[in-house]
Write an enzyme that holds these catalytic residues in place. Structure first.
Site, PDB file in Angstrom:
ATOM      1  N   PRO A 229       0.816  -1.213   0.000  1.00 43.99           N
ATOM      2  CG  PRO A 229       0.171  -0.856   2.218  1.00 43.99           C
ATOM      3  CD  PRO A 229       0.914  -1.829   1.343  1.00 43.99           C
TER       4      PRO A 229
ATOM      5  CB  CYS B 206       5.047  29.262 -18.648  1.00 42.88           C
ATOM      6  SG  CYS B 206       5.871  30.533 -17.699  1.00 42.88           S
TER       7      CYS B 206
HETATM    8  N1  LLP Z   1       2.864  -1.486  -5.913  1.00 38.85           N
HETATM    9  C1  LLP Z   1       3.188  -1.181  -7.173  1.00 38.85           C
HETATM   10  C2  LLP Z   1       3.917  -2.159  -7.983  1.00 38.85           C
HETATM   11  C3  LLP Z   1       2.834   0.076  -7.702  1.00 38.85           C
HETATM   12  O1  LLP Z   1       3.158   0.363  -8.955  1.00 38.85           O
HETATM   13  C4  LLP Z   1       2.146   1.003  -6.888  1.00 38.85           C
HETATM   14  C5  LLP Z   1       1.763   2.319  -7.412  1.00 38.85           C
HETATM   15  C6  LLP Z   1       1.838   0.646  -5.564  1.00 38.85           C
HETATM   16  C7  LLP Z   1       2.207  -0.622  -5.113  1.00 38.85           C
HETATM   17  C8  LLP Z   1       1.130   1.557  -4.606  1.00 38.85           C
HETATM   18  O2  LLP Z   1      -0.140   1.886  -5.025  1.00 38.85           O
HETATM   19  P1  LLP Z   1      -1.132   2.733  -4.083  1.00 38.85           P
HETATM   20  O3  LLP Z   1      -1.466   1.904  -2.882  1.00 38.85           O
HETATM   21  O4  LLP Z   1      -0.438   3.972  -3.708  1.00 38.85           O
HETATM   22  O5  LLP Z   1      -2.307   2.994  -4.947  1.00 38.85           O
HETATM   23  N2  LLP Z   1       0.877   8.969  -9.301  1.00 38.85           N
HETATM   24  C9  LLP Z   1      -0.447   8.385  -9.228  1.00 38.85           C
HETATM   25  C10 LLP Z   1      -0.423   6.984  -8.647  1.00 38.85           C
HETATM   26  C11 LLP Z   1       0.504   6.060  -9.362  1.00 38.85           C
HETATM   27  C12 LLP Z   1       0.600   4.700  -8.712  1.00 38.85           C
HETATM   28  C13 LLP Z   1       1.747   3.931  -9.235  1.00 38.85           C
HETATM   29  N3  LLP Z   1       1.915   2.663  -8.644  1.00 38.85           N
HETATM   30  C14 LLP Z   1      -1.353   9.322  -8.456  1.00 38.85           C
HETATM   31  O6  LLP Z   1      -0.906  10.374  -8.022  1.00 38.85           O
HETATM   32  O7  LLP Z   1      -2.525   9.057  -8.314  1.00 38.85           O
END
Ligand code: LLP
Length: 400
Positions: A283, A352
């Site tokens: 997570p 910009c």
């Molecule tokens: N594991 C892997 C292999 C991942 O690629 C990611 C996130 C996570 C775990 C964690 O996911 P989470 O629990 O945070 O959803 N920049 C985007 C989110 C990109 C997520 C990329 N991978 C945003 O700001 O919404």
């Protein structure tokens, strides 16, 4: 429980756990700052541990969403592992004191150097994303005569209802291998025996997911495949359900996302109840998004003859999510002046680019130059996605 902010006897403060602390001491004029709330992070970690208590999972915090050193220290002292996606993140995790056996290495494009480092350090699990990467990893492990634990990242071909840029488990996404490639992957792992050892299957189907059914479906796919492999004599140890759980960016009411976690916990407990496999989780957002606020000041309140703008000294270079995904973040004005009639504004930054909008069509009483504004729920994918575009300084970071 994340921070709520208000003026109290003229001092701008935040609730941190049961305490009321001054935020003002951390606000320096002209310097946007991310403020993280340690009590809220700890609370989230404990809620997650509790929801999955029956399975005693290994929780690996996805460092890509927040790599602030004090946040990492909290994760470490709470006994969490870490999920990294580059050599840079792996080195930062090691420098922060995470033991190699607490680190999962994910990512679709691991270079030879990165894999070599991972093999040398003996990381807990390398989540391999392609047959080509398996080949590369096999050669490196054989050359170094070191056995490495492979997590095979599957692409379960599941669509999730989130922004298309953050789905990762659909067949059109670059991540993972499809089920029909698994036999070939197993062959490859065997051909590099004993240097490659299949430790488990993994998946991560996307981020900001607010309906648990695709997460459950994906875990069921992994479990079915894992059972087949166990029956064939593979000595699997882990099953990695990735991350992805979302939050409600539109509201400060956290009850729904807490409920989401509980329901997911119950489902996962019932699905995995009798397997011998260790559950791994990765997570990111759910643990820290609520705990971070980006503080910035009003540079100008501008009317261009057509529209009202609040121009802040922060923008897409500090918080990219609104510009990249049209993501919503609540914006709370912090002003000591008496509230006047509300007007509709676009809250924008200095960059910009017309995409440099932090909030569109928001209603506020007219703020004054220099007033602080709090951009909420910015503890995940905020500072880590920050850039030097236009060469403004980066924000500061503080943990309270
Ligand atoms: N594991 C892997 C292999 C991942 O690629 C990611 C996130 C996570 C775990 C964690 O996911 P989470 O629990 O945070 O959803 N920049 C985007 C989110 C990109 C997520 C990329 N991978 C945003 O700001 O919404």
């Amino acid at each position: 429980m994340h921070a709520s902010y208000r003026y109290h006897h003229g001092i701008l403060g935040a609730s941190v756990g049961p305490d009321w602390v001054s935020v003002e001491t951390h606000l320096q004029p002209g310097k946007p700052v991310y403020i993280y709330n340690s009590a809220s992070i700890c609370e989230r970690i404990n809620l997650m541990k509790k929801a999955f208590a029956q399975l005693q999972p290994q929780i690996h915090f996805a460092m890509k969403c927040n790599a602030h050193r004090e946040v990492l220290q909290i994760m470490k002292s709470e006994g969490l592992g870490i999920d990294v996606v580059s050599g840079g993140e792996a080195r930062a995790a090691l420098a922060a004191g995470f033991a190699p056996e607490k680190i999962i290495f994910s990512g679709v494009a691991k270079s030879k150097d990165e894999l070599t480092m991972a093999v040398q350090k003996g990381l807990f699990q390398i989540n391999v994303e392609s047959l080509e990467e398996l080949e590369r990893l096999g050669q490196i492990a054989r050359t170094q005569q070191k056995t490495i634990a492979v997590g095979m990242r599957m692409n379960p071909n599941i669509r999730v209802d989130t922004h298309p840029y953050i789905t990762t488990g659909f067949r059109e996404n670059k991540f993972g291998i499809s089920e029909y490639q698994l036999a070939e992957a197993l062959q490859k792992i065997k051909s590099y025996s004993p240097w490659l050892r299949l430790q488990g299957l993994s998946s991560h189907i996307g981020s900001q997911i607010r309906d648990i059914s695709p997460l459950v479906e994906s875990l069921e796919v992994l479990l079915t495949l894992s059972r087949q492999l166990l029956a064939q004599g593979y000595d699997l140890k882990t099953i990695d359900m990735g991350g992805g759980l979302g939050i409600d960016y539109y509201s400060d009411d956290e009850s729904k996302e807490l409920q989401l976690l509980e329901t997911l916990g119950q489902k996962v407990n019932s699905i995995l109840g009798d397997t011998p496999l260790k559950l791994l989780m990765e997570p990111g957002r759910w643990l820290v998004a609520r705990s971070g606020t980006l503080w910035a000041q009003v540079e100008y309140v501008k009317f261009n003859g057509y529209k009202n703008f609040i121009i802040l000294n922060t923008g897409m270079h500090h918080l990219l999510r609104p510009a990249l995904y049209k993501a919503h973040h609540r914006i709370l004005p912090m002003s000591l002046s008496a509230p006047g009639t509300q007007k509709v504004y676009d809250v924008v930054g200095p960059i910009c680019e017309s995409s440099d909008v932090i909030g569109q069509d928001r209603w506020f009483a007219e703020p004054q130059e220099g007033d602080w504004m709090a951009i909420m729920d910015a503890g995940a994918y905020g500072m880590t996605m920050c850039s030097d575009y236009n060469m403004h300084a980066r924000p500061q970071e503080v943990l309270i």
